[in-house]
Design a protein around this motif. Structure first.
Motif, PDB file in Angstrom:
ATOM      1  N   LYS A  93      36.178  71.246  57.351  1.00  0.00           N
ATOM      2  CA  LYS A  93      36.446  71.251  55.910  1.00  0.00           C
ATOM      3  C   LYS A  93      35.494  70.310  55.200  1.00  0.00           C
ATOM      4  N   GLU A  94      35.229  69.150  55.795  1.00  0.00           N
ATOM      5  CA  GLU A  94      34.256  68.200  55.225  1.00  0.00           C
ATOM      6  C   GLU A  94      32.889  68.849  55.118  1.00  0.00           C
ATOM      7  N   LEU A  95      32.457  69.501  56.183  1.00  0.00           N
ATOM      8  CA  LEU A  95      31.138  70.120  56.176  1.00  0.00           C
ATOM      9  C   LEU A  95      31.056  71.225  55.132  1.00  0.00           C
ATOM     10  N   ILE A  96      32.089  72.058  55.062  1.00  0.00           N
ATOM     11  CA  ILE A  96      32.109  73.139  54.084  1.00  0.00           C
ATOM     12  C   ILE A  96      32.069  72.591  52.657  1.00  0.00           C
ATOM     13  N   ALA A  97      32.874  71.577  52.392  1.00  0.00           N
ATOM     14  CA  ALA A  97      32.962  71.043  51.034  1.00  0.00           C
ATOM     15  C   ALA A  97      31.634  70.492  50.537  1.00  0.00           C
ATOM     16  N   TRP A  98      30.856  69.881  51.414  1.00  0.00           N
ATOM     17  CA  TRP A  98      29.636  69.192  50.998  1.00  0.00           C
ATOM     18  C   TRP A  98      28.363  69.959  51.314  1.00  0.00           C
ATOM     19  N   VAL A 215      29.840  78.003  61.478  1.00  0.00           N
ATOM     20  CA  VAL A 215      30.647  76.783  61.435  1.00  0.00           C
ATOM     21  C   VAL A 215      31.859  76.994  62.327  1.00  0.00           C
ATOM     22  N   HIS A 216      32.082  76.064  63.255  1.00  0.00           N
ATOM     23  CA  HIS A 216      33.168  76.187  64.225  1.00  0.00           C
ATOM     24  C   HIS A 216      34.077  74.960  64.181  1.00  0.00           C
ATOM     25  N   SER A 217      35.360  75.206  64.000  1.00  0.00           N
ATOM     26  CA  SER A 217      36.375  74.156  64.029  1.00  0.00           C
ATOM     27  C   SER A 217      37.065  74.140  65.384  1.00  0.00           C
ATOM     28  N   LEU A 218      37.389  72.955  65.868  1.00  0.00           N
ATOM     29  CA  LEU A 218      38.155  72.823  67.109  1.00  0.00           C
ATOM     30  C   LEU A 218      39.651  72.654  66.833  1.00  0.00           C
ATOM     31  N   SER A 219      40.032  72.587  65.562  1.00  0.00           N
ATOM     32  CA  SER A 219      41.415  72.264  65.195  1.00  0.00           C
ATOM     33  C   SER A 219      42.414  73.252  65.777  1.00  0.00           C
ATOM     34  N   GLY A 250      26.123  58.604  56.236  1.00  0.00           N
ATOM     35  CA  GLY A 250      27.053  58.034  57.208  1.00  0.00           C
ATOM     36  C   GLY A 250      28.107  59.003  57.695  1.00  0.00           C
ATOM     37  N   HIS A 251      27.781  60.296  57.711  1.00  0.00           N
ATOM     38  CA  HIS A 251      28.727  61.309  58.192  1.00  0.00           C
ATOM     39  C   HIS A 251      28.628  61.375  59.712  1.00  0.00           C
ATOM     40  N   MET A 252      29.392  60.527  60.395  1.00  0.00           N
ATOM     41  CA  MET A 252      29.318  60.409  61.852  1.00  0.00           C
ATOM     42  C   MET A 252      30.679  60.710  62.463  1.00  0.00           C
ATOM     43  N   VAL A 253      30.695  61.567  63.468  1.00  0.00           N
ATOM     44  CA  VAL A 253      31.925  61.803  64.220  1.00  0.00           C
ATOM     45  C   VAL A 253      32.119  60.624  65.173  1.00  0.00           C
TER      46      VAL A 253
END
Length: 363
Positions: A93-98, A215-219, A250-253
């Motif tokens: 969702k973060e990646l999609i939004a930005w 885009v792939h989510s693991l959720s 600073g978008h770091m997992v």
């Protein structure tokens, strides 16, 4: 900035949640699609083993994570990408939004998305100041060439599934216009009634990932919503641009989450077991809804049933809330869905059985 954004839709649903929670046997929450089953033990063990992480994590992802994602795409989806063409995300969702902002879109640029779609696609355009256009047939769109085209197959909320030929036609159309195609593939492992492909598959792209991103989510796949874990893969030039921007932002997992992702992406047995759970819940709820007078439309994929009683969606939401069942109004996903509701199949077996019982009692 805030004036660009719509009211957060789930805030509007809170009164109905309270109403449903007042049921003597408790709330059955079929609105959010929130995973409820246990996180795989191997994933939790990997997270714990990596908990001593005093240094900053890598924005691009560890070599192990990028390799695991590339191997997963090849093994599960038949897609070949280099590990360098993968980047992790703090939840998709973060990646999609930005994404439009990170790619430099702004006023005057057009973002296309399905007529009914995950609200964050529209939010992504608004955050960038771009123009958002809804269409179920991008090939017939004749406005200014879009910079970005969102796909979501299998889709939220309807469960529509695009086959390889349909995806290929969109990619070819987009390439003629210099448009980036991004398919949100978070439900690609949950296709029930049709066949589909990743947008990166050679049947779609001809083996060339230029202008295409997945885009792939693991959720949902691994019950990792609380970890905020996902990744994007595809066009190496786009991935390189995202990496540069994300390093500055600073978008770091977190490092322990990256280690957990490696474990998850190697666990095909969990995927199979979780799919069986969802299939069973889906069939129970589908039958109960049909018996209660609902019509189920589309719903060939994803983890939702797209249901209608041919009445305003909020009337349906209220009637189900009186039975202790919370669902999402179709209106959240676009004005064209004002007479539908989205029913998630992600509750526990016990809660799903409660919903079936209450639906049988009438609404």
């Amino acid at each position: 900035m805030i004036e660009r954004l719509p009211k957060f839709p789930w805030d509007v649903l809170f009164p109905y949640r309270r109403r449903a929670a007042a049921h003597p046997d408790g709330l059955v929450n079929l609105a959010l699609g929130d995973p409820v089953d246990p996180t795989p033990e191997a994933v939790r063990a990997a997270l714990a083993a990596a908990a001593d992480a005093p240094g900053y994590p890598s924005t691009e992802g560890t070599p192990a994570l990028r390799a695991a994602a590339a191997a997963w795409l090849l093994r599960r989806e038949g897609v070949s990408v280099e590990p360098e063409a993968v980047i992790p995300a703090v939840g998709t969702k973060e990646l999609i939004a930005w994404l439009p902002t990170m790619l430099g879109l702004g006023p005057g640029d057009v973002v296309l998305a399905p007529q009914l779609s995950f609200p964050t696609y529209e939010v992504s355009a608004r955050l960038a100041g771009a123009t958002f256009v809804r269409t179920d047939d991008p090939l017939s769109y004749d406005g200014p060439a879009p910079r970005l085209l969102w796909l979501n197959s299998p889709s939220n909320p309807e469960g529509r599934v695009l086959d390889a030929a349909e995806l290929r036609a969109v990619v070819e159309w987009a390439r003629e216009r210099g448009t980036l195609v991004v398919n949100d593939e978070c439900y690609l492992d949950h296709v029930w009634e049709r066949s589909t492909r990743s947008v990166l598959h050679a049947e779609v792209t001809g083996g060339d990932h230029h202008g295409v991103l997945a885009v792939h989510s693991l959720s949902k796949r691994f019950n990792l919503a609380g970890y905020r874990a996902g990744f994007a893969a595809g066009d190496p030039a786009v991935i390189a641009t995202l990496l540069e921007v994300r390093k500055h932002a600073g978008h770091m997992v977190p490092a322990p989450v990256q280690a957990a992702m490696v474990a998850a992406l190697g666990d095909d047995a969990h995927l199979a077991a979780q799919r069986q759970r969802y299939a069973r819940r889906r069939e129970l709820l589908r039958g109960a809804l049909v018996d209660a007078g609902f019509r189920i439309e589309h719903s060939a994929g994803a983890l939702f049933l797209w249901a209608t009683r041919d009445e305003p969606c909020w009337t349906t939401v209220g009637a189900l809330a009186d039975r202790g069942i919370l669902v999402a109004p179709g209106e959240f996903y676009g004005a064209a869905a004002a007479r539908h509701v989205r029913v998630a199949v992600t509750e526990t077996d016990e809660r799903v059985e409660q919903a079936v019982k209450r639906l049988a009692e009438g609404i």
